[in-house]
Enzyme design. Structure first.
Site, short mmCIF file in Angstrom:
data_model
loop_
_atom_site.label_atom_id
_atom_site.label_comp_id
_atom_site.label_asym_id
_atom_site.label_seq_id
_atom_site.Cartn_x
_atom_site.Cartn_y
_atom_site.Cartn_z
N ASP A 1 -6.26 0.79 47.61
CA ASP A 1 -6.47 1.72 46.51
C ASP A 1 -5.39 1.42 45.45
O ASP A 1 -4.42 0.70 45.74
CB ASP A 1 -6.32 3.14 47.08
CG ASP A 1 -6.26 4.18 46.01
OD1 ASP A 1 -7.16 4.22 45.17
OD2 ASP A 1 -5.27 4.96 45.99
N ASP B 1 -4.19 3.92 42.32
CA ASP B 1 -3.35 5.05 41.91
C ASP B 1 -2.70 5.74 43.10
O ASP B 1 -3.36 6.15 44.03
CB ASP B 1 -4.19 6.09 41.15
CG ASP B 1 -4.60 5.59 39.78
OD1 ASP B 1 -3.74 5.08 39.06
OD2 ASP B 1 -5.79 5.71 39.43
N GLU C 1 -9.32 18.19 44.98
CA GLU C 1 -9.28 16.86 45.61
C GLU C 1 -8.39 16.88 46.85
O GLU C 1 -8.72 16.34 47.89
CB GLU C 1 -8.74 15.82 44.60
CG GLU C 1 -8.57 14.44 45.21
CD GLU C 1 -7.70 13.48 44.39
OE1 GLU C 1 -7.80 13.46 43.15
OE2 GLU C 1 -6.92 12.75 45.03
N SER D 1 -10.51 0.91 43.12
CA SER D 1 -9.94 2.09 42.47
C SER D 1 -10.95 2.94 41.72
O SER D 1 -11.81 2.42 41.01
CB SER D 1 -8.87 1.62 41.47
OG SER D 1 -8.48 2.68 40.64
N ALA D 2 -10.80 4.23 41.88
CA ALA D 2 -11.61 5.18 41.10
C ALA D 2 -10.95 5.46 39.75
O ALA D 2 -11.39 6.32 39.00
CB ALA D 2 -11.77 6.48 41.89
N LYS E 1 -16.45 5.57 47.65
CA LYS E 1 -16.01 4.18 47.77
C LYS E 1 -16.89 3.41 48.77
O LYS E 1 -17.07 2.21 48.62
CB LYS E 1 -14.52 4.12 48.12
CG LYS E 1 -13.66 4.56 46.93
CD LYS E 1 -12.19 4.26 47.07
CE LYS E 1 -11.44 4.55 45.77
NZ LYS E 1 -10.01 4.27 45.85
N ASP F 1 -4.29 6.45 49.68
CA ASP F 1 -3.50 7.69 49.64
C ASP F 1 -4.40 8.92 49.74
O ASP F 1 -3.90 10.04 49.81
CB ASP F 1 -2.66 7.79 48.36
CG ASP F 1 -3.48 8.24 47.18
OD1 ASP F 1 -4.39 7.49 46.77
OD2 ASP F 1 -3.24 9.35 46.67
P1 TMP Z 1 -7.57 5.66 42.73
O1 TMP Z 1 -8.88 5.50 43.43
O2 TMP Z 1 -7.05 4.36 42.17
O3 TMP Z 1 -6.54 6.36 43.53
O4 TMP Z 1 -7.84 6.58 41.41
C1 TMP Z 1 -8.26 7.90 41.49
C2 TMP Z 1 -7.25 8.89 41.03
O5 TMP Z 1 -7.46 9.19 39.64
C3 TMP Z 1 -7.38 10.20 41.77
O6 TMP Z 1 -6.23 10.47 42.54
C4 TMP Z 1 -7.51 11.24 40.66
C5 TMP Z 1 -7.07 10.53 39.42
N1 TMP Z 1 -7.67 11.05 38.17
C6 TMP Z 1 -6.81 11.49 37.18
O7 TMP Z 1 -5.59 11.47 37.34
N2 TMP Z 1 -7.34 11.97 36.01
C7 TMP Z 1 -8.69 12.02 35.77
O8 TMP Z 1 -9.12 12.44 34.70
C8 TMP Z 1 -9.57 11.55 36.82
C9 TMP Z 1 -11.05 11.59 36.62
C10 TMP Z 1 -9.01 11.06 38.00
MG MG Z 2 -5.25 6.88 44.99
#
Ligand code: TMP
Ligand code: MG
Length: 291
Positions: free
Chosen positions: A39, A41, A86, A154-155, A203, A228
């Site tokens: 992942d 973030d 979340e 990554s989301a 995912k 995470d």
């Molecule tokens: P990841 O899959 O790389 O961890 O990314 C997802 C993260 O993005 C998740 O922890 C929530 C965060 N996020 C924000 O910080 N702001 C936003 O507006 C959105 C839609 C997600």
């Molecule tokens: Mg993350």
């Protein structure tokens, strides 16, 4: 087994013996059978630095050069509503899923309204407080040196994430990214997001959509997975004939209330650990010749 990092106070394991067995099996099979799926973030990037929260990809875009004060506030309001959902252990994934789709959809609509300029992204990333975890260079370089593919799943926002690793000098050829990519018009203004939305709880679907990637890596049946969130556990669902998987989970926040569920889901749980040291220690062990 000599991996001193596993003795750190931040490391928790449900079953240490099992973890050691998996690592030994991976070492015997060697780096040519390994792939790493991570992942981005709060997994490859730090959760906090000097007591201050570090930004996610979406938060990096929160810069007056790209978005208005009003949009900034709206994104923040969304975060304040949806982030507690979340990370709420009291709610099931089924309950959270539609709310996460709602969060991503609203946030992306706000960003599109701002007509974000492509050519400002590099500058905004440079000005941000985004930070890869300590030890990131050793991690990326080691994987590259041993030809181990790294999938960053990554989301967040692909364009932003790529810029972060490019500026850090670690966007090596073995790195592949699945994420939400921006679609720009001829003038370089954001007009939409491309393809299927990836949010925190789909995912698995994202992995299955990218079947060709996993087909190419069919011989790499050992997986080191880093995440995470509990949504990150399905990132390896597209892997062919999985032999061994070792799941490392960063528990950054709400540690006491989430620890039990993380220990059940991840083989190794890293409590408030801002480094890549444990992953590096394991990689060193797997990629060194058997003795
Ligand atoms: P990841 O899959 O790389 O961890 O990314 C997802 C993260 O993005 C998740 O922890 C929530 C965060 N996020 C924000 O910080 N702001 C936003 O507006 C959105 C839609 C997600
Ligand atoms: Mg993350």
């Amino acid at each position: 087994m000599q991996i001193p990092e596993l003795a750190r106070p931040s490391v928790c394991m449900r079953d240490r013996g099992r973890v050691e067995e998996i690592i030994q099996a991976m070492q015997r099979a060697g780096p040519s059978t390994l792939q790493v799926i991570s992942d981005f973030d709060m997994t490859l990037t730090r959760f906090s630095y000097n007591g201050k929260r570090c930004p996610t990809c979406h938060n990096i875009l929160d810069n007056r050069k790209l978005i208005s004060e009003e949009c900034k506030q709206k994104l923040k309001d969304l975060l304040n509503v949806y982030y507690p959902i979340e990370s709420d252990v009291g709610r099931s994934v089924e309950e959270k899923l539609p709310l996460m789709v709602e969060w991503w959809t609203k946030a992306h609509a706000l960003l599109v309204q701002q007509k974000i300029q492509k050519d400002l992204l590099a500058l905004v990333v440079r000005e941000s407080d985004a930070r890869l975890r300590e030890g990131y260079r050793a991690f990326f370089d080691r994987l590259q040196d041993h030809d181990v593919p790294l999938l960053i799943f990554s989301a967040g926002v692909g364009d932003v994430l790529e810029e972060v690793i490019r500026q850090a000098g670690v966007f090596h050829p073995n790195v592949k990214v699945f994420s939400n990519y921006m679609d720009f018009d001829e003038s370089g203004a954001l007009r939409a997001f491309k393809g299927e939305l990836i949010h925190i709880y789909n995912k698995r679907e994202g992995a299955l959509l990218n079947a060709a990637h996993f087909r190419e890596l069919w011989a790499r049946r050992n997986v080191l997975l880093l995440g995470d969130s509990l949504g990150d556990l399905t990132m390896a669902d597209g892997v062919h004939s999985l032999a061994n998987i070792l799941k490392i989970g960063y528990l950054n926040d709400k540690v006491e209330e989430r620890k039990e569920s993380y220990l059940r889901a991840y083989d190794i749980v890293l409590e408030r650990d801002e480094t890549m040291d444990v992953a590096n220690g394991i990689l060193w062990h797997i990629t060194r010749p058997e003795q």
